[in-house]
Design a protein around this motif. Structure first.
Motif, PDB file in Angstrom:
ATOM      1  N   SER A  39      -8.479  78.934  -2.029  1.00 22.90           N
ATOM      2  CA  SER A  39      -7.274  78.099  -2.007  1.00 22.90           C
ATOM      3  C   SER A  39      -6.066  79.013  -1.845  1.00 22.90           C
ATOM      4  CB  SER A  39      -7.155  77.272  -3.289  1.00 22.90           C
ATOM      5  OG  SER A  39      -7.055  78.109  -4.421  1.00 22.90           O
ATOM      6  N   CYS A  40      -5.027  78.516  -1.179  1.00 23.88           N
ATOM      7  CA  CYS A  40      -3.893  79.365  -0.808  1.00 23.88           C
ATOM      8  C   CYS A  40      -2.583  78.594  -0.894  1.00 23.88           C
ATOM      9  CB  CYS A  40      -4.036  79.847   0.640  1.00 23.88           C
ATOM     10  SG  CYS A  40      -5.663  80.435   1.109  1.00 23.88           S
ATOM     11  N   PRO A  41      -1.492  79.257  -1.318  1.00 18.84           N
ATOM     12  CA  PRO A  41      -0.169  78.644  -1.165  1.00 18.84           C
ATOM     13  C   PRO A  41       0.210  78.595   0.311  1.00 18.84           C
ATOM     14  CG  PRO A  41       0.029  80.872  -2.051  1.00 18.84           C
ATOM     15  CD  PRO A  41      -1.431  80.567  -1.985  1.00 18.84           C
ATOM     16  N   LEU A  42       0.767  77.481   0.755  1.00 19.33           N
ATOM     17  CA  LEU A  42       1.042  77.287   2.174  1.00 19.33           C
ATOM     18  C   LEU A  42       2.545  77.123   2.422  1.00 19.33           C
ATOM     19  CD1 LEU A  42      -1.886  74.839   2.985  1.00 19.33           C
ATOM     20  CD2 LEU A  42      -1.776  77.304   3.422  1.00 19.33           C
ATOM     21  N   PRO A  43       2.998  77.374   3.652  1.00 19.61           N
ATOM     22  CA  PRO A  43       4.431  77.320   3.968  1.00 19.61           C
ATOM     23  C   PRO A  43       5.059  75.959   3.688  1.00 19.61           C
ATOM     24  CG  PRO A  43       3.211  78.397   5.729  1.00 19.61           C
ATOM     25  CD  PRO A  43       2.197  77.822   4.794  1.00 19.61           C
ATOM     26  N   GLN A  44       6.245  75.998   3.091  1.00 25.03           N
ATOM     27  CA  GLN A  44       7.023  74.799   2.836  1.00 25.03           C
ATOM     28  C   GLN A  44       8.049  74.614   3.964  1.00 25.03           C
ATOM     29  OE1 GLN A  44       6.157  72.831  -0.045  1.00 25.03           O
ATOM     30  NE2 GLN A  44       4.469  74.244   0.319  1.00 25.03           N
ATOM     31  N   GLU A  45       8.936  73.641   3.811  1.00 29.31           N
ATOM     32  CA  GLU A  45       9.840  73.246   4.891  1.00 29.31           C
ATOM     33  C   GLU A  45      10.652  74.418   5.448  1.00 29.31           C
ATOM     34  OE1 GLU A  45      11.205  70.905   7.730  1.00 29.31           O
ATOM     35  OE2 GLU A  45       9.763  70.232   6.203  1.00 29.31           O
ATOM     36  N   GLY A  46      11.170  75.284   4.578  1.00 24.13           N
ATOM     37  CA  GLY A  46      12.004  76.394   5.030  1.00 24.13           C
ATOM     38  C   GLY A  46      11.250  77.507   5.715  1.00 24.13           C
ATOM     39  N   ASN A  47       9.945  77.366   5.830  1.00 23.88           N
ATOM     40  CA  ASN A  47       9.134  78.390   6.491  1.00 23.88           C
ATOM     41  C   ASN A  47       8.376  77.823   7.685  1.00 23.88           C
ATOM     42  OD1 ASN A  47       9.395  79.389   3.482  1.00 23.88           O
ATOM     43  ND2 ASN A  47       9.074  81.171   4.806  1.00 23.88           N
ATOM     44  N   ARG A  48       8.994  76.814   8.295  1.00 24.51           N
ATOM     45  CA  ARG A  48       8.392  76.185   9.461  1.00 24.51           C
ATOM     46  C   ARG A  48       9.301  76.360  10.668  1.00 24.51           C
ATOM     47  NH1 ARG A  48       6.133  70.684   6.425  1.00 24.51           N
ATOM     48  NH2 ARG A  48       4.737  71.820   5.007  1.00 24.51           N
ATOM     49  N   LEU A  49       8.696  76.752  11.779  1.00 28.11           N
ATOM     50  CA  LEU A  49       9.411  76.919  13.039  1.00 28.11           C
ATOM     51  C   LEU A  49       8.827  75.960  14.065  1.00 28.11           C
ATOM     52  CD1 LEU A  49       9.486  80.837  13.322  1.00 28.11           C
ATOM     53  CD2 LEU A  49      11.313  79.340  12.481  1.00 28.11           C
ATOM     54  N   ASP A  50       9.685  75.306  14.832  1.00 23.16           N
ATOM     55  CA  ASP A  50       9.202  74.390  15.864  1.00 23.16           C
ATOM     56  C   ASP A  50       8.543  75.107  17.042  1.00 23.16           C
ATOM     57  OD1 ASP A  50       9.996  72.115  14.462  1.00 23.16           O
ATOM     58  OD2 ASP A  50      11.998  72.121  15.375  1.00 23.16           O
ATOM     59  N   PRO A  51       9.093  76.234  17.534  1.00 17.08           N
ATOM     60  CA  PRO A  51       8.465  76.874  18.694  1.00 17.08           C
ATOM     61  C   PRO A  51       7.071  77.406  18.375  1.00 17.08           C
ATOM     62  CG  PRO A  51      10.703  77.690  18.355  1.00 17.08           C
ATOM     63  CD  PRO A  51      10.337  76.908  17.134  1.00 17.08           C
ATOM     64  N   VAL A  52       6.258  77.522  19.409  1.00 14.98           N
ATOM     65  CA  VAL A  52       4.954  78.181  19.285  1.00 14.98           C
ATOM     66  C   VAL A  52       5.172  79.687  19.234  1.00 14.98           C
ATOM     67  CG1 VAL A  52       2.797  78.689  20.495  1.00 14.98           C
ATOM     68  CG2 VAL A  52       3.687  76.349  20.444  1.00 14.98           C
ATOM     69  N   VAL A  53       4.617  80.331  18.216  1.00 12.24           N
ATOM     70  CA  VAL A  53       4.643  81.788  18.121  1.00 12.24           C
ATOM     71  C   VAL A  53       3.286  82.286  18.623  1.00 12.24           C
ATOM     72  CG1 VAL A  53       4.808  83.780  16.591  1.00 12.24           C
ATOM     73  CG2 VAL A  53       6.281  81.779  16.209  1.00 12.24           C
ATOM     74  N   ALA A  54       3.256  82.671  19.905  1.00 11.75           N
ATOM     75  CA  ALA A  54       1.999  83.076  20.541  1.00 11.75           C
ATOM     76  C   ALA A  54       1.721  84.539  20.220  1.00 11.75           C
ATOM     77  CB  ALA A  54       2.071  82.843  22.037  1.00 11.75           C
ATOM     78  N   ALA A  55       1.490  84.801  18.947  1.00 10.26           N
ATOM     79  CA  ALA A  55       1.252  86.167  18.480  1.00 10.26           C
ATOM     80  C   ALA A  55       0.440  86.099  17.207  1.00 10.26           C
ATOM     81  CB  ALA A  55       2.577  86.889  18.220  1.00 10.26           C
ATOM     82  N   GLY A  56      -0.151  87.228  16.860  1.00  9.56           N
ATOM     83  CA  GLY A  56      -0.898  87.300  15.618  1.00  9.56           C
ATOM     84  C   GLY A  56      -2.268  86.651  15.715  1.00  9.56           C
ATOM     85  N   GLU A  57      -2.844  86.440  14.550  1.00 11.69           N
ATOM     86  CA  GLU A  57      -4.197  85.917  14.466  1.00 11.69           C
ATOM     87  C   GLU A  57      -4.274  84.488  14.988  1.00 11.69           C
ATOM     88  OE1 GLU A  57      -6.773  85.544  10.735  1.00 11.69           O
ATOM     89  OE2 GLU A  57      -6.174  87.647  10.760  1.00 11.69           O
ATOM     90  N   GLN A  58      -5.348  84.214  15.703  1.00 16.14           N
ATOM     91  CA  GLN A  58      -5.602  82.891  16.283  1.00 16.14           C
ATOM     92  C   GLN A  58      -6.914  82.340  15.721  1.00 16.14           C
ATOM     93  OE1 GLN A  58      -3.186  81.875  19.041  1.00 16.14           O
ATOM     94  NE2 GLN A  58      -2.252  83.461  17.761  1.00 16.14           N
ATOM     95  N   LEU A  59      -7.169  81.074  15.955  1.00  8.99           N
ATOM     96  CA  LEU A  59      -8.433  80.470  15.540  1.00  8.99           C
ATOM     97  C   LEU A  59      -9.468  80.612  16.660  1.00  8.99           C
ATOM     98  CD1 LEU A  59      -7.424  77.074  13.894  1.00  8.99           C
ATOM     99  CD2 LEU A  59      -8.298  79.122  12.730  1.00  8.99           C
ATOM    100  N   PRO A  60     -10.748  80.829  16.308  1.00 10.15           N
ATOM    101  CA  PRO A  60     -11.783  80.707  17.331  1.00 10.15           C
ATOM    102  C   PRO A  60     -11.909  79.256  17.778  1.00 10.15           C
ATOM    103  CG  PRO A  60     -12.776  80.981  15.159  1.00 10.15           C
ATOM    104  CD  PRO A  60     -11.291  81.137  14.973  1.00 10.15           C
ATOM    105  N   ALA A  61     -12.534  79.032  18.909  1.00  9.68           N
ATOM    106  CA  ALA A  61     -12.588  77.697  19.501  1.00  9.68           C
ATOM    107  C   ALA A  61     -13.158  76.646  18.543  1.00  9.68           C
ATOM    108  CB  ALA A  61     -13.425  77.742  20.790  1.00  9.68           C
ATOM    109  N   ASP A  62     -14.150  77.009  17.749  1.00  8.83           N
ATOM    110  CA  ASP A  62     -14.792  76.052  16.853  1.00  8.83           C
ATOM    111  C   ASP A  62     -14.366  76.229  15.391  1.00  8.83           C
ATOM    112  OD1 ASP A  62     -16.244  74.969  18.997  1.00  8.83           O
ATOM    113  OD2 ASP A  62     -17.770  76.531  18.814  1.00  8.83           O
ATOM    114  N   GLY A  63     -13.293  76.975  15.145  1.00  8.08           N
ATOM    115  CA  GLY A  63     -12.879  77.234  13.776  1.00  8.08           C
ATOM    116  C   GLY A  63     -13.854  78.176  13.061  1.00  8.08           C
ATOM    117  N   TRP A  64     -13.644  78.349  11.782  1.00 11.78           N
ATOM    118  CA  TRP A  64     -14.483  79.276  11.005  1.00 11.78           C
ATOM    119  C   TRP A  64     -15.553  78.581  10.184  1.00 11.78           C
ATOM    120  CZ3 TRP A  64     -14.688  84.082  12.397  1.00 11.78           C
ATOM    121  CH2 TRP A  64     -13.565  84.694  12.959  1.00 11.78           C
ATOM    122  N   TYR A  65     -15.432  77.262   9.995  1.00 10.48           N
ATOM    123  CA  TYR A  65     -16.467  76.540   9.243  1.00 10.48           C
ATOM    124  C   TYR A  65     -16.419  75.062   9.579  1.00 10.48           C
ATOM    125  CZ  TYR A  65     -12.612  75.452   5.977  1.00 10.48           C
ATOM    126  OH  TYR A  65     -11.434  75.033   5.412  1.00 10.48           O
TER     127      TYR A  65
END
Length: 201
Positions: free
Chosen positions: A175-201
């Protein structure tokens, strides 16, 4: 806390220390990628579930984009305390200590983890969430766990190429703390870690 988890934490701290010491940010990023792949593939405290680890060939990561690296001044923001509930760790207290502006992408709140030891926490949920990245968002900085890209003179290094998924992305036992309203950006940030096509589980 187990000795193997202590080793995981030390190795993550060492990995980010090497990133901060690198003369070329892209070279530091490449070393970070290699180090994370090694930890995920072979460490007993890898967040991957059993099935995902058996087929693991590396974390999908977007190519390095130097335009997504910022030396951002921590600007004043109204104080705010959040208590983020988690399934296993109770309520995680966070105090807002400021904001950073990331060019035309927008602004993100910067938080201080108010638990024992403390640390800077900078989560991110951008326009890729739920498609190419985890729907709950990613982390850029979490210094209490070693994810620290550097700071000086009231500025933080915020390199979105180092955005990574929290452990709950890989297996539902986390379980993890997740971003709240002040940590959300509308644009796509095409950088960093991505998901595999079928996810991890």
């Amino acid at each position: 806390m187990t000795i193997s988890l202590l080793d995981w934490r030390r190795r993550v701290h060492d990995l980010y220390a090497a990133v901060r010491a690198a003369d070329d940010p892209a070279e530091g990023w490449a070393a970070w990628r290699r180090g994370r792949d090694e930890l995920f593939a072979g460490h007993p405290d890898s967040p991957l579930g059993t099935a995902a680890r058996a087929s693991f060939t590396g974390l999908p990561v977007a190519p390095y984009d130097p335009d997504l690296r910022f030396r951002a001044r921590v600007e004043d923001a109204p104080p705010q305390r959040l208590g983020l509930p988690t399934a296993d760790d109770g309520v995680v207290p966070l105090d807002r200590i400021g904001r950073v502006t990331l060019g035309d992408l927008g602004r993100l709140d910067v938080w201080w983890l108010a638990g024992y030891g403390g640390g800077v926490f900078l989560p991110l949920r951008d326009g890729s969430a739920g498609q190419d990245t985890y729907g709950g968002g990613r982390y850029v900085l979490d210094t209490v766990k070693g994810a620290d890209l550097g700071s000086a003179d009231g500025h933080l290094v915020v390199d979105l190429n180092f955005a990574y998924h929290p452990s709950c992305t890989y297996d539902p036992r986390w379980s993890c703390p997740l971003p709240q309203e002040g940590n959300r950006l509308d644009p796509v940030v095409a950088a960093g870690e991505q998901l595999p096509a079928d996810g991890w589980y």
